[in-house]
Structures are given as structure tokens and as C-alpha cells.
Design an enzyme around this catalytic site. Structure first.
Site, PDB file in Angstrom:
ATOM      1  N   HIS A  84       0.899  -1.126   0.139  1.00 31.27           N
ATOM      2  CA  HIS A  84       0.134  -0.162   0.024  1.00 31.27           C
ATOM      3  C   HIS A  84       0.818   1.369  -0.178  1.00 31.27           C
ATOM      4  CE1 HIS A  84      -2.977   3.058   0.842  1.00 31.27           C
ATOM      5  NE2 HIS A  84      -2.294   3.211   2.126  1.00 31.27           N
TER       6      HIS A  84
ATOM      7  N   TYR B 158      -0.035  -2.478 -21.960  1.00 31.72           N
ATOM      8  CA  TYR B 158       0.586  -2.809 -20.662  1.00 31.72           C
ATOM      9  C   TYR B 158      -0.040  -2.835 -19.580  1.00 31.72           C
ATOM     10  CZ  TYR B 158       4.520  -2.779 -24.019  1.00 31.72           C
ATOM     11  OH  TYR B 158       5.230  -2.877 -25.184  1.00 31.72           O
TER      12      TYR B 158
ATOM     13  N   HIS C  23       1.243   5.788  -1.092  1.00 31.10           N
ATOM     14  CA  HIS C  23       0.513   7.036  -1.438  1.00 31.10           C
ATOM     15  C   HIS C  23       1.036   7.853  -2.726  1.00 31.10           C
ATOM     16  CE1 HIS C  23      -1.517   7.696   2.888  1.00 31.10           C
ATOM     17  NE2 HIS C  23      -1.157   6.413   2.776  1.00 31.10           N
TER      18      HIS C  23
END
Length: 215
Positions: A92, A118, A94
């Protein structure tokens, strides 16, 4: 992968993400699923300065067993692993371009259109999950629902985007997850600057047939 090697790889991955600006300050988290639990970066840790021994470990029931206090998003990571048995890691971040793309969305459909081959081949669809406070239980519920919906439709999903927060990407290894994240961020970069039209349906169908993928 044994636990010692996994701890080292998490620290190395965190340093790479931080050095390239995918995370900043104490944002983001990384986890790896082991046979006897999950390793996850500690709460409020800087991914650029992780110490392998301080990385948290929770057992398969989510109980903290070693290391520093685990990230508040451990519930979400556990839910992803439960929904995608082949996933062995979750990242995860930002990421700037992805958060920027999220800020201008007004619905909860896919975050990005299929503007490059892609993106279709390497990433797949990226459900846009409505905003909730970081670590909120409802986010885990919504992500699980999005994954199960995609699976029911035979769609390729390796990532979700948490509105205003950042992407969660999962794969069978940290290297593969990083590759998905990089392609996802690059697509967001292009979309934010061009709002390009998506590939025609027939082009996507040709990619599905040639590379044995599902969009």
C-alpha cells in the site's frame, strides 16, 4: 520464503518505495503472508528506514505475536489474503499520481481506463473504493466485495485504489507486486496529463486472446 528472508525483502522494498517517492513520511505499508502468519510494517513506521527485526508479525487469526505494533491496516491486508489465496504480499502506497487521479473521480467505477496495452496485460482493472478513515473496517468490507465481484465476472484484479489514500496491490511475490504498482503509477501519470481515450474493445479482445489474459 522463510521469515528471515521475508523481513529483509520487506525492508529493501520499503527503502526502494521511499527513495522513488511512492511513499513519504510515515505513509504506506507492506505485508508478506507466511505459513504461520503475516509480517507487516509497524504503525507510523517510515518505509525508508525499516529494521527487519522490528517488522510486526501477527498470527493467522490477526493476533500480534512479535515486533513493533502492526499497521492499523492489517485488517485490510488479512481480508485481501483471505479473498485471493494466491496472494503472498500486499503493498500500500500513497503514490502521488494515483492519489491525484483519485481526487478527480466522482464515482466508484474503475480508477483508470485501459489506455495502454501494458495496463491491460500487467495490471488489470482497479476498483475505486469510496473514502473512509485510514484503517476503517468498512474499507476492508468494500475491498472484499470488489474483489469477489471481479472474480465472479472473471476479471483480472491485482489492485484497488482507496479514494484519497492510495493503492493496495497484491501478487505472489514482492517483485511482482512492485511491477504492478510501477505500471499502475505510470498509467496514472499518462492519464493525468492526457485524459487519453481508452483502447478500442477489439484491441482489448485481441490482447486477451494473444496473451491469455482477462480484462
Amino acid at each position: 520464503m522463510n521469515e528471515c528472508d521475508a523481513r529483509v525483502q520487506i525492508a529493501e522494498t520499503g527503502a526502494s518505495l521511499f527513495a522513488r517517492g511512492y511513499v513519504h513520511g510515515t505513509t504506506g505499508n507492506i505485508s508478506v503472508k507466511l505459513d504461520d502468519g503475516i509480517l507487516i510494517t509497524p504503525t507510523d513506521a517510515c518505509l525508508g528506514r525499516l529494521e527487519p527485526d522490528e517488522i510486526s508479525k501477527v498470527d493467522l487469526d490477526g493476533k500480534h505475536v512479535s515486533g513493533a505494533r502492526p499497521s492499523k491496516t492489517v485488517v485490510l491486508h488479512r481480508r485481501i489474503y483471505a479473498s485471493v489465496p494466491e496472494a503472498r504480499c500486499v503493498i500500500h502506497t500513497h503514490s502521488r499520481e494515483l492519489v491525484a487521479a483519485s481526487l478527480v473521480r466522482t464515482d466508484t467505477s474503475d480508477l483508470l481506463p485501459a489506455i495502454t496495452p501494458y495496463f491491460v496485460m500487467k495490471v488489470g482493472r482497479v476498483p475505486h473504493i469510496p473514502y473512509a478513515a485510514p484503517g476503517a473496517q468498512i474499507t476492508a468490507d468494500r475491498v472484499q466485495t470488489a474483489i469477489e465481484s471481479a472474480q465472479a465476472q472473471g476479471r483480472a484484479v491485482r489492485a484497488v485504489m482507496l479514494e484519497r489514500l492510495g493503492p493496495n496491490v497484491w501478487e505472489s511475490s514482492l517483485g511482482r507486486a512492485m511491477a504492478v504498482l510501477e505500471e499502475l503509477e505510470e498509467t496514472a501519470y499518462l492519464w493525468n496529463r492526457t485524459a487519453a481515450a481508452p483502447l478500442p474493445a477489439e484491441a482489448i479482445a485481441a490482447l486477451e486472446e494473444r496473451f491469455a489474459i482477462r480484462w
